[in-house]
Design a protein around this motif. Structure first.
Motif, PDB file in Angstrom:
ATOM      1  N   ARG A  76      34.702  41.986  51.889  1.00  0.00           N
ATOM      2  CA  ARG A  76      33.970  41.177  50.929  1.00  0.00           C
ATOM      3  C   ARG A  76      33.660  41.981  49.650  1.00  0.00           C
ATOM      4  O   ARG A  76      33.867  41.501  48.544  1.00  0.00           O
ATOM      5  CB  ARG A  76      32.672  40.662  51.569  1.00  0.00           C
ATOM      6  N   ARG A  79      36.834  42.382  47.641  1.00  0.00           N
ATOM      7  CA  ARG A  79      37.277  41.160  46.953  1.00  0.00           C
ATOM      8  C   ARG A  79      36.380  40.820  45.772  1.00  0.00           C
ATOM      9  O   ARG A  79      36.741  39.992  44.937  1.00  0.00           O
ATOM     10  CB  ARG A  79      37.320  39.987  47.941  1.00  0.00           C
ATOM     11  N   ASP A  80      35.189  41.436  45.734  1.00  0.00           N
ATOM     12  CA  ASP A  80      34.342  41.270  44.561  1.00  0.00           C
ATOM     13  C   ASP A  80      34.921  42.020  43.369  1.00  0.00           C
ATOM     14  O   ASP A  80      34.570  41.753  42.223  1.00  0.00           O
ATOM     15  CB  ASP A  80      32.927  41.804  44.843  1.00  0.00           C
ATOM     16  N   ILE A  84      43.392  38.247  42.568  1.00  0.00           N
ATOM     17  CA  ILE A  84      44.834  38.131  42.671  1.00  0.00           C
ATOM     18  C   ILE A  84      45.292  36.802  42.079  1.00  0.00           C
ATOM     19  O   ILE A  84      44.601  35.783  42.188  1.00  0.00           O
ATOM     20  CB  ILE A  84      45.296  38.267  44.150  1.00  0.00           C
ATOM     21  N   ASN A  90      48.458  28.516  43.578  1.00  0.00           N
ATOM     22  CA  ASN A  90      47.417  28.265  44.582  1.00  0.00           C
ATOM     23  C   ASN A  90      46.141  27.682  43.997  1.00  0.00           C
ATOM     24  O   ASN A  90      45.048  27.995  44.431  1.00  0.00           O
ATOM     25  CB  ASN A  90      47.067  29.550  45.349  1.00  0.00           C
ATOM     26  N   LEU A  91      46.272  26.827  43.000  1.00  0.00           N
ATOM     27  CA  LEU A  91      45.080  26.157  42.477  1.00  0.00           C
ATOM     28  C   LEU A  91      44.581  25.146  43.499  1.00  0.00           C
ATOM     29  O   LEU A  91      45.371  24.556  44.238  1.00  0.00           O
ATOM     30  CB  LEU A  91      45.416  25.438  41.164  1.00  0.00           C
ATOM     31  N   PHE A  92      43.266  24.958  43.538  1.00  0.00           N
ATOM     32  CA  PHE A  92      42.714  23.975  44.465  1.00  0.00           C
ATOM     33  C   PHE A  92      43.058  22.579  43.964  1.00  0.00           C
ATOM     34  O   PHE A  92      42.651  22.177  42.872  1.00  0.00           O
ATOM     35  CB  PHE A  92      41.201  24.153  44.602  1.00  0.00           C
ATOM     36  N   MET A  95      40.340  19.914  42.808  1.00  0.00           N
ATOM     37  CA  MET A  95      39.400  20.220  41.732  1.00  0.00           C
ATOM     38  C   MET A  95      40.095  20.162  40.382  1.00  0.00           C
ATOM     39  O   MET A  95      41.279  20.443  40.269  1.00  0.00           O
ATOM     40  CB  MET A  95      38.835  21.631  41.917  1.00  0.00           C
ATOM     41  N   ASN A 100      38.131  24.476  39.135  1.00  0.00           N
ATOM     42  CA  ASN A 100      38.868  25.581  39.732  1.00  0.00           C
ATOM     43  C   ASN A 100      38.350  26.928  39.240  1.00  0.00           C
ATOM     44  O   ASN A 100      38.214  27.867  40.010  1.00  0.00           O
ATOM     45  CB  ASN A 100      40.357  25.458  39.402  1.00  0.00           C
ATOM     46  N   ILE A 103      34.351  27.365  40.431  1.00  0.00           N
ATOM     47  CA  ILE A 103      33.875  27.241  41.817  1.00  0.00           C
ATOM     48  C   ILE A 103      33.408  28.567  42.430  1.00  0.00           C
ATOM     49  O   ILE A 103      32.301  28.661  42.966  1.00  0.00           O
ATOM     50  CB  ILE A 103      34.948  26.542  42.721  1.00  0.00           C
ATOM     51  N   ALA A 104      34.234  29.605  42.323  1.00  0.00           N
ATOM     52  CA  ALA A 104      33.853  30.863  42.971  1.00  0.00           C
ATOM     53  C   ALA A 104      32.636  31.521  42.313  1.00  0.00           C
ATOM     54  O   ALA A 104      31.701  31.918  43.003  1.00  0.00           O
ATOM     55  CB  ALA A 104      35.039  31.819  43.025  1.00  0.00           C
ATOM     56  N   LYS A 107      29.558  28.988  43.294  1.00  0.00           N
ATOM     57  CA  LYS A 107      29.236  28.739  44.703  1.00  0.00           C
ATOM     58  C   LYS A 107      29.252  30.008  45.551  1.00  0.00           C
ATOM     59  O   LYS A 107      28.516  30.118  46.519  1.00  0.00           O
ATOM     60  CB  LYS A 107      30.218  27.733  45.310  1.00  0.00           C
ATOM     61  N   ILE A 108      30.088  30.962  45.192  1.00  0.00           N
ATOM     62  CA  ILE A 108      30.186  32.161  46.021  1.00  0.00           C
ATOM     63  C   ILE A 108      29.359  33.295  45.426  1.00  0.00           C
ATOM     64  O   ILE A 108      28.595  33.958  46.115  1.00  0.00           O
ATOM     65  CB  ILE A 108      31.662  32.601  46.182  1.00  0.00           C
ATOM     66  N   ARG A 152      41.102  31.576  36.223  1.00  0.00           N
ATOM     67  CA  ARG A 152      40.254  31.537  37.419  1.00  0.00           C
ATOM     68  C   ARG A 152      40.022  32.948  37.952  1.00  0.00           C
ATOM     69  O   ARG A 152      38.907  33.299  38.358  1.00  0.00           O
ATOM     70  CB  ARG A 152      40.924  30.663  38.490  1.00  0.00           C
ATOM     71  N   LEU A 156      36.222  35.737  37.813  1.00  0.00           N
ATOM     72  CA  LEU A 156      35.591  36.535  38.866  1.00  0.00           C
ATOM     73  C   LEU A 156      35.139  37.886  38.340  1.00  0.00           C
ATOM     74  O   LEU A 156      34.511  38.663  39.050  1.00  0.00           O
ATOM     75  CB  LEU A 156      36.576  36.747  40.023  1.00  0.00           C
TER      76      LEU A 156
END
Lengths: 245, 231, 225
Positions: A76, A79-80, A84, A90-92, A95, A100, A103-104, A107-108, A152, A156
């Protein structure tokens, strides 16, 4: 001090060794290009780094912190710091473009929606999609989708960006719009590990080029060295074949 | 035979019998609906458990797999008997409707778990990869990414299973739940002819099941249409 | 259930009877499946090729039997038919009910398979030099079999479980035997859990066999679990 250090990394699919002792380091602000024939394990390195394919052996360090892929907490934290971008975007699918990107972070990472939205809009403008905020992925061209995917990933706020053959699934006329976006990032000093078959592009943006074959690093060096004066026969062979067409 | 039917019919279709049958039909639908609503919640949980990857959860994963395998391979009547006797021996005094509802739930959860799992699996691997790489946990991945895409795959077969089970609950009559089939037995015992009684019961089931299965087919076509795939 | 002690020992002497019951259950399942397959093939063929009236009648048949419970269908055969002068033994009534029911479901399943035939037929037409009979023999039939084998196998397993309702009519198949033994020994939980295990075992073996046949003979894509 190098930011990302990989030592003796191994990965398997069943009994097949796809990575066979990879050593690699990526320093802050550097762009490293990974090249090699299909099936040489380039993409697997990126998938292994973000923990999608668990490594069988070896060590990965980020800023001196060792990452144990068996520990969910380690993965975890890793990945912060890494993001990638995939070959297939690999778009959602459920959404919009804006969702897209947002979201992260919301929400994350639990950042404030208003602030994230502002940043997302800015990033989408940067990749040239300011007018597509409310579109769904299947309404966009491949090149547009891939630029959304890059926005996207940037949302992050990664320290290192991993790009996995991001133009391989695109129609030829859409490749340059995506490469242009990456050029801008390179100029801004984004640390990147790029897997690609676009040799001219790799040569142009990379500080270092790594040639891989059969799950091993065969040779590494400056673009000039790898493309103009490779030491290894296999590198020479690959480069001459690629450059001939 | 016809004379007897014509003679009995006015008495059979009297007010009290019709109310009795109406209530019984309601119990039939309620039994299946209740079991399937709780079943889809529990089934989703079971399907979710089977998706976990962490080592400490391995026993739970194993139990979830075993559960879906077992309860899809035991006849409803046998499950009903097991639940019935288990409650009887534990001296829990539960109305028969609830004994049957527990049995329906046990079986529905297993079947719906498989339906939900198939729905989850229908969502492309790359969606899961992207979510994982962006630090989504399993629950966040399912909530934000997978369920919004999978529900249209899950809903039609889940609804189909509910309609299918409306007919299977006829067996609940065997432990004395007052649903349609039991109502038929009661009216038959009262002396009405079997042709009239069971013919009517068959028609009653048809009137309940047919519109619902049409609705299910309609639902399936609507959700399957390539456009309007927006959430 | 806290003070309940399982005593499986008491029901061991009855195991052979349960096994006999399992054999009867399989008999019922196989017989009614074969009958249903025949009905379903004819039904699906008529739905695909026949004209309006016949098609509508088949449609009604399928709708009626798939929208009413098999149990009540058998009730009707067993209790109502005698009023019309037709007396069936309980086994015959169950067998007939299950066959008619299976016929309806298998008509629906096979119709889907027949429809998928059209496309393969087009492909077959492109294979030059194939006569009509050869097309059917070498292209259409294998294709239909491959498409239909998994859902048909699945329905057979459901029918095997469905045989348990024969117990309601006193047929001594697996569940019927379990009820009989229960009324003698009163070890209900033991008997019905062993019965459940036998159903699991029988259907697991059947699933495995069908998966092997399906993948090897028909090259169908199947998974056992």
């Amino acid at each position: 001090m190098p930011r990302l250090v990989i030592n003796g990394l191994e990965a398997r699919y069943g009994s097949l060794k796809v990575l066979d002792g990879i050593d690699l380091d990526v320093a802050s602000g550097d762009v490293v290009g990974l090249i090699g024939p299909s099936g040489s394990g380039k993409s697997t390195i990126l998938r292994t780094l973000v923990g999608l394919t668990p490594p069988a052996a070896g060590s990965v360090e980020i800023d001196g912190e060792h990452i144990d892929y068996a520990k969910p907490g380690d993965v975890r934290r890793l990945r912060d710091r890494l993001a990638i971008v995939f070959q297939q975007y690999n778009l959602f699918q459920n959404m919009t473009v804006l969702q897209n990107v947002m979201i992260a972070p919301t929400k994350i990472k639990k950042r404030a929606a208003a602030e994230v939205r502002e940043e997302a809009v800015r990033l989408l403008a940067k990749v040239g999609l300011a007018d597509k905020l409310d579109r769904y992925p299947d309404e966009l061209s491949g090149g547009q989708q891939q630029r959304v995917a890059i926005a996207r990933a940037l949302a992050l706020r990664p320290e290192i960006l991993l790009l996995d053959e991001v133009t391989a699934a695109l129609d030829p006329e859409l490749v340059s719009e995506v490469l242009d976006t990456i050029r801008v990032l390179a100029r801004e000093g984004m640390t990147m590990l790029i897997v690609s078959h676009e040799m001219g592009f790799i040569r142009e943006v990379s500080k270092e080029v790594v040639f891989m074959d059969a799950g091993r690093v065969v040779e590494r060096g400056t673009p000039a060295k790898i493309f103009d004066a490779p030491e290894e026969a296999r590198t020479r062979d690959f480069v001459s074949k690629i450059l001939r067409h | 035979m016809w004379e007897r039917l014509i003679e009995e019919a006015p008495r059979f279709f009297g007010y009290y019998n019709l109310v009795f049958l109406g209530k019984a039909a309601l119990a039939t639908v309620a039994l299946s609906a209740l079991g399937c609503i709780i079943g889809i919640v529990l089934g989703s949980l079971v399907a979710l458990l089977r998706l976990t990857t962490r080592l400490p959860l391995a026993p739970l994963r194993w139990i979830a797999a075993l559960y879906t395998e077992i309860f899809r391979r035991v006849p409803f009547l046998v499950t009903l008997m097991l639940v019935f006797f288990a409650f009887q021996l534990s001296k829990v005094d539960l109305p028969m409707f609830w004994v049957a509802a527990v049995s329906v739930t046990l079986i529905a959860s297993a079947f719906l778990a498989e339906i939900v799992r198939a729905g989850f699996e229908s969502v492309h691997r790359n969606q899961w990869d992207a979510a994982a790489a962006m630090n989504f946990g399993l629950l966040d991945t399912v909530r934000y990414v997978v369920l919004p895409q999978a529900w249209r795959i899950i809903l039609p077969p889940a609804f189909g299973f509910f309609v299918l089970f409306i007919k299977d609950t006829a067996l609940a009559s065997q432990i004395g739940v007052i649903e349609l089939t039991f109502a038929g037995k009661v009216l038959n015992n009262k002396g009405f002819s079997a042709v009239l009684v069971f013919g009517t019961i068959l028609v009653a089931y048809f009137l309940v099941s047919w519109p619902l299965s049409r609705l299910g087919k309609h639902l399936e076509q609507r959700l399957a249409s390539p456009r309007h795939q927006r959430p | 259930m806290l003070d309940y002690t399982f005593q499986f020992g008491q029901i061991v002497p009855y195991l052979p009877r349960l096994l006999d019951g399992a054999v009867v259950a399989l008999e019922l399942a196989v017989l009614s499946f074969c009958g249903g397959l025949l009905l379903g093939t004819v039904g699906a063929a008529l739905l695909t090729f026949a004209g309006g009236v016949v098609r509508r009648i088949i449609g009604w048949y399928v709708s009626f039997f798939t929208n009413t419970p098999q149990l009540v269908q058998i009730y009707f055969l067993y209790f109502a038919l005698p009023d019309m002068g037709i007396v069936l033994s309980s086994f015959t009534a169950v067998l007939l009910g299950m066959t008619l029911n299976a016929g309806a479901y298998l008509t629906e399943i096979q119709r889907a398979g027949f429809e998928s035939r059209r496309q393969s037929e087009m492909e077959a037409a492109e294979v030059l030099g194939f006569s009509r009979v050869q097309q059917i023999r070498y292209v259409i039939l294998p294709h239909v079999a491959r498409v239909l084998f998994p859902p048909l196998s699945n329905h057979f397993i459901l029918m095997t479980l469905g045989t348990s309702m024969a117990a309601v009519f006193g047929v001594e198949e697996l569940t019927g035997q379990a009820l009989n033994i229960n009324s003698v020994t009163f070890r209900s939980l033991e008997i019905f859990s062993v019965t459940a295990l036998l159903y699991i075992a029988v259907t697991l073996v059947a699933s495995a066999l069908l998966a092997v046949i399906g993948t090897t003979v028909f090259r169908a894509r199947m998974r056992m679990f």
